[in-house]
Design an enzyme around this catalytic site. Structure first.
Site, short mmCIF file in Angstrom:
data_model
loop_
_atom_site.label_atom_id
_atom_site.label_comp_id
_atom_site.label_asym_id
_atom_site.label_seq_id
_atom_site.Cartn_x
_atom_site.Cartn_y
_atom_site.Cartn_z
N SER A 77 0.81 -1.23 0.00
CA SER A 77 0.00 0.00 0.00
C SER A 77 0.84 1.28 0.00
O SER A 77 1.58 1.53 -0.93
CB SER A 77 -0.94 -0.09 1.21
OG SER A 77 -1.75 1.01 1.30
N ASP A 96 -6.46 1.91 -2.71
CA ASP A 96 -7.66 1.69 -1.90
C ASP A 96 -7.98 2.90 -1.04
O ASP A 96 -8.90 2.86 -0.22
CB ASP A 96 -7.58 0.39 -1.06
CG ASP A 96 -6.43 0.37 -0.09
OD1 ASP A 96 -5.66 1.35 -0.04
OD2 ASP A 96 -6.30 -0.64 0.63
N PRO A 100 0.29 1.98 18.80
CA PRO A 100 1.33 1.38 17.98
C PRO A 100 0.79 1.17 16.57
O PRO A 100 -0.35 0.72 16.42
CB PRO A 100 1.60 0.04 18.66
CG PRO A 100 0.38 -0.25 19.47
CD PRO A 100 -0.29 1.04 19.77
N ARG A 133 2.35 5.86 16.61
CA ARG A 133 1.75 7.04 15.99
C ARG A 133 1.19 7.96 17.08
O ARG A 133 0.57 7.48 18.04
CB ARG A 133 0.61 6.66 15.06
CG ARG A 133 1.06 5.90 13.84
CD ARG A 133 -0.02 5.92 12.77
NE ARG A 133 0.22 4.90 11.77
CZ ARG A 133 1.09 5.01 10.77
NH1 ARG A 133 1.82 6.11 10.65
NH2 ARG A 133 1.24 4.04 9.90
C1 GN1 Z 1 -3.29 6.54 11.01
C2 GN1 Z 1 -3.42 5.76 9.77
O1 GN1 Z 1 -3.63 6.36 8.72
N1 GN1 Z 1 -3.30 4.43 9.85
C3 GN1 Z 1 -3.42 3.56 8.69
C4 GN1 Z 1 -2.32 2.53 8.67
O2 GN1 Z 1 -2.45 1.73 9.82
P1 GN1 Z 1 -1.47 1.81 11.08
O3 GN1 Z 1 -1.91 0.65 11.93
O4 GN1 Z 1 -1.74 3.12 11.70
O5 GN1 Z 1 -0.07 1.73 10.54
O6 GN1 Z 1 -2.46 1.70 7.52
C5 GN1 Z 1 -3.69 0.94 7.48
C6 GN1 Z 1 -3.66 0.09 6.25
O7 GN1 Z 1 -3.60 0.82 5.08
C7 GN1 Z 1 -4.87 1.90 7.51
O8 GN1 Z 1 -6.05 1.17 7.55
C8 GN1 Z 1 -4.75 2.83 8.71
O9 GN1 Z 1 -5.77 3.79 8.72
MG MG Z 2 -3.72 1.12 0.60
#
Ligand code: GN1
Ligand code: MG
Length: 580
Positions: A65, A281, A500, A508
């Protein structure tokens, strides 16, 4: 065990680096591509088992992604096109981390626990994004599927949501659409063209949209789709992958987190622009005003636009269906307030990750879910779809009702209900703006975002942070939440939380406040608290680095700048000495 001799032999070609432990996170496995070959093989095995268990086709998407190009990852897709069931995420982690010699035992454990009949046939759909590593990694998935005797269809380069769509089409025997890329373009473009007939007087200017393809798969697919849209949407495609690097200084994540336009895009003042992420996505919209100020229309604004439109249509059609908006802790406080207080819709908050939002949205007649970063879609319950279809056919409905219900029906066909989809969401947004005669500025004016800031902090083990209340409060480490609470009190209209990441090795930090300065400063102070109380590694969080881009990158940049300046000072010093 004898029946798995083939698996054992094949697995030797995809050996697990000893001691490497990875977890099926927010959106599957993600890591540097060089660490993932064995994971892909094993996910091929697991998808085959899941297919036998569900007696359905399962999807495996090779992508990381929004992560940098050097990373890669894999997500499993369940029969209706949704993310794989949570209980199977544990199987995925177990299988991924089994050392070579215990792989077959782990496989048998899953078969036994899930009472899988190994005589069932298996079918797996495979897709990949444009990363250089995706080709060989998806081949490892194929090896995994084949070694367990499963059948596979390799779609090659597709967006993540396209693969979700294929899986759903296959398992509904074509009711959802035809399981080809062409079928996807036809279904969406047909619905889009039907919808835009309701806005007949649009000028070419209004049909024009600048798209940042993040140098990824979304750009390729947008090019393929263009002809199907018959100029009703006039896409100006930038960052199409012909030159730049995937996600580098562009794409939806960059734009959302940095709150600035991507590089490689020419934006006229007031012009409507959008960015996809690396696997298409997610989408965010934006424009710059005549004073050069950047305005972001993120997932919260998208959710608000779409739910307002749907609510209006429901009223016009006289349909009594409950509509709800699902958000995460990252949703801007202003959006939640607007939805609850002005629009009077139910709002619910879940943990980060589409799987959580998706499940929450399934509880309503119409569930609109969007993460603030632009990942989301709309789910219509079976009962809601039935009511809408019945009304479409009702000969007694008056003209207003007929029009509204036809719009609802076409909107359902335009939305990819399996998962958030940048292309589908883009077409929905374009159609809604056209039908309602709204400019991007009108959309922006619906409510004003509270200034906010996101930072990342590196710690030695991010799992020391445990959270509760949809990730809005930290339970561990001791003292962290108290520290955050007392920092938040120093600012007006403030809110902050930490969690995390499930896709990157970072914690984050999110903060919002009444001013940008306040949000930045609160985010910085909370970052310091995380660094001190949760085992920060490396240099203390640096406000400048965090504000100015990916912190690894800017740390590198600052090092180069430091070296450059030092060399110059030395040269000047030596020259002075020589002149003396
Ligand atoms: C704050 C943020 O944007 N987090 C994103 C990111 O996840 P994290 O668990 O925060 O790394 O990637 C995910 C997958 O694409 C998405 O679903 C999510 O919203
Ligand atoms: Mg994506």
């Amino acid at each position: 065990m004898a029946q798995f001799e083939g698996v054992f032999q094949k697995s030797k070609l995809h050996p697990k680096p000893g001691g490497l432990m990875l977890q099926y996170g927010t959106a599957g496995f993600r890591a540097q591509a060089k660490h993932l070959d064995h994971i892909m093989f094993r996910m091929g095995l697991l998808a085959t088992l899941r297919s036998k268990k569900t007696k359905s086709t399962i999807g495996v998407m090779v992508t990381a992604s929004h992560n940098p190009e050097e990373d890669n990852g894999v997500k499993l897709i369940d029969p209706m096109g949704e993310m794989v069931a949570a209980s199977w995420e544990d199987h995925a982690t177990q299988l991924a981390n089994a050392e070579q010699e215990s792989l077959l035992t782990e496989l048998e454990n899953i078969i036994e626990k899930e009472t899988i009949d190994m005589n069932e046939p298996a079918s797996v759909y495979i897709g990949k994004d444009t990363r250089p590593s995706s080709g060989s990694l998806s081949q490892a998935v194929v090896d995994g599927v084949s070694s367990l005797g499963g059948k596979f269809h390799d779609y090659g380069l597709v967006t993540t949501p396209q693969l979700h769509y294929m899986v759903c089409c296959r398992n509904t025997n074509g009711c959802y659409g035809s399981a080809t890329v062409e079928g996807y373009y036809q279904k969406l473009s047909h619905a889009f063209l039907q919808l835009t007939q309701n806005a007949p007087n649009r000028t070419d200017d209004q049909k024009r949209l600048v798209v940042d393809g993040a140098n990824g798969i979304g750009a390729l697919k947008m090019r393929e789709m263009e002809a199907f849209l018959r100029s009703e949407l006039q896409v100006v495609l930038s960052n199409d992958g012909s030159r730049g690097k995937l996600n580098h200084l562009c794409g939806a994540d960059h734009v959302k987190v940095q709150q600035k336009p991507p590089e490689g895009l020419t934006m006229g003042a007031g012009e409507r622009c959008c960015s996809f992420d690396g696997d298409a996505d997610r989408i965010v919209y934006y424009y710059t005003d005549s004073d050069g100020r950047f305005h972001l229309q993120d997932g919260d604004k998208i959710g608000t636009l779409i739910s307002t439109y749907l609510k209006e249509l429901l009223t016009q059609a006289g349909l009594d269906l409950q509509i709800a908006v699902v958000q995460t802790a990252y949703a801007n406080g202003s959006s939640t307030r607007y939805l609850e207080d002005v629009m009077k819709v139910t709002v619910c908050c879940t943990k980060t990750g589409v799987k959580h939002l998706h499940h929450a949205a399934q509880q309503y007649d119409i569930g609109v879910y969007f993460e603030a970063n632009g990942h989301g879609t709309v789910l219509f319950s079976k009962a809601a779809q039935k009511q809408i279809l019945e009304l479409v056919k009702d000969p007694n409905a008056n003209d207003e009702k007929k029009r509204a219900v036809k719009l609802l029906d076409n909107t359902i066909n335009l939305i990819n209900q399996t998962v958030g989809d940048a292309i589908s969401d883009m077409l929905v947004i374009e159609a809604v703006l056209a039908i309602r005669g709204m400019s991007v500025q009108d959309w922006d004016a619906i409510y004003t975002d509270l200034p906010n800031r996101q930072f990342k902090v590196k710690v030695s083990d991010r799992c020391v942070i445990d959270t509760t209340d949809a990730e809005r409060r930290a339970v561990t480490p001791v003292g962290l939440q108290e520290a955050i609470d007392s920092l938040v009190k120093k600012y007006k209209q403030a809110r902050a939380f930490v969690r995390p990441s499930g896709t990157e090795d970072v914690v984050r930090v999110y903060a919002e406040a009444d001013t940008q300065k306040g949000a930045d400063s609160l985010a910085h102070e909370v970052s310091l608290a995380v660094y001190r109380l949760a085992g920060g590694v490396g240099d203390e969080p640096n406000w400048f680095d965090n504000i100015n881009g990916s912190f690894e990158e800017t740390t590198m940049k600052s090092k180069w700048v430091f070296l450059f300046v030092s060399i110059h000072i030395i040269i000047i010093f030596v020259r002075c000495l020589l002149n003396l």
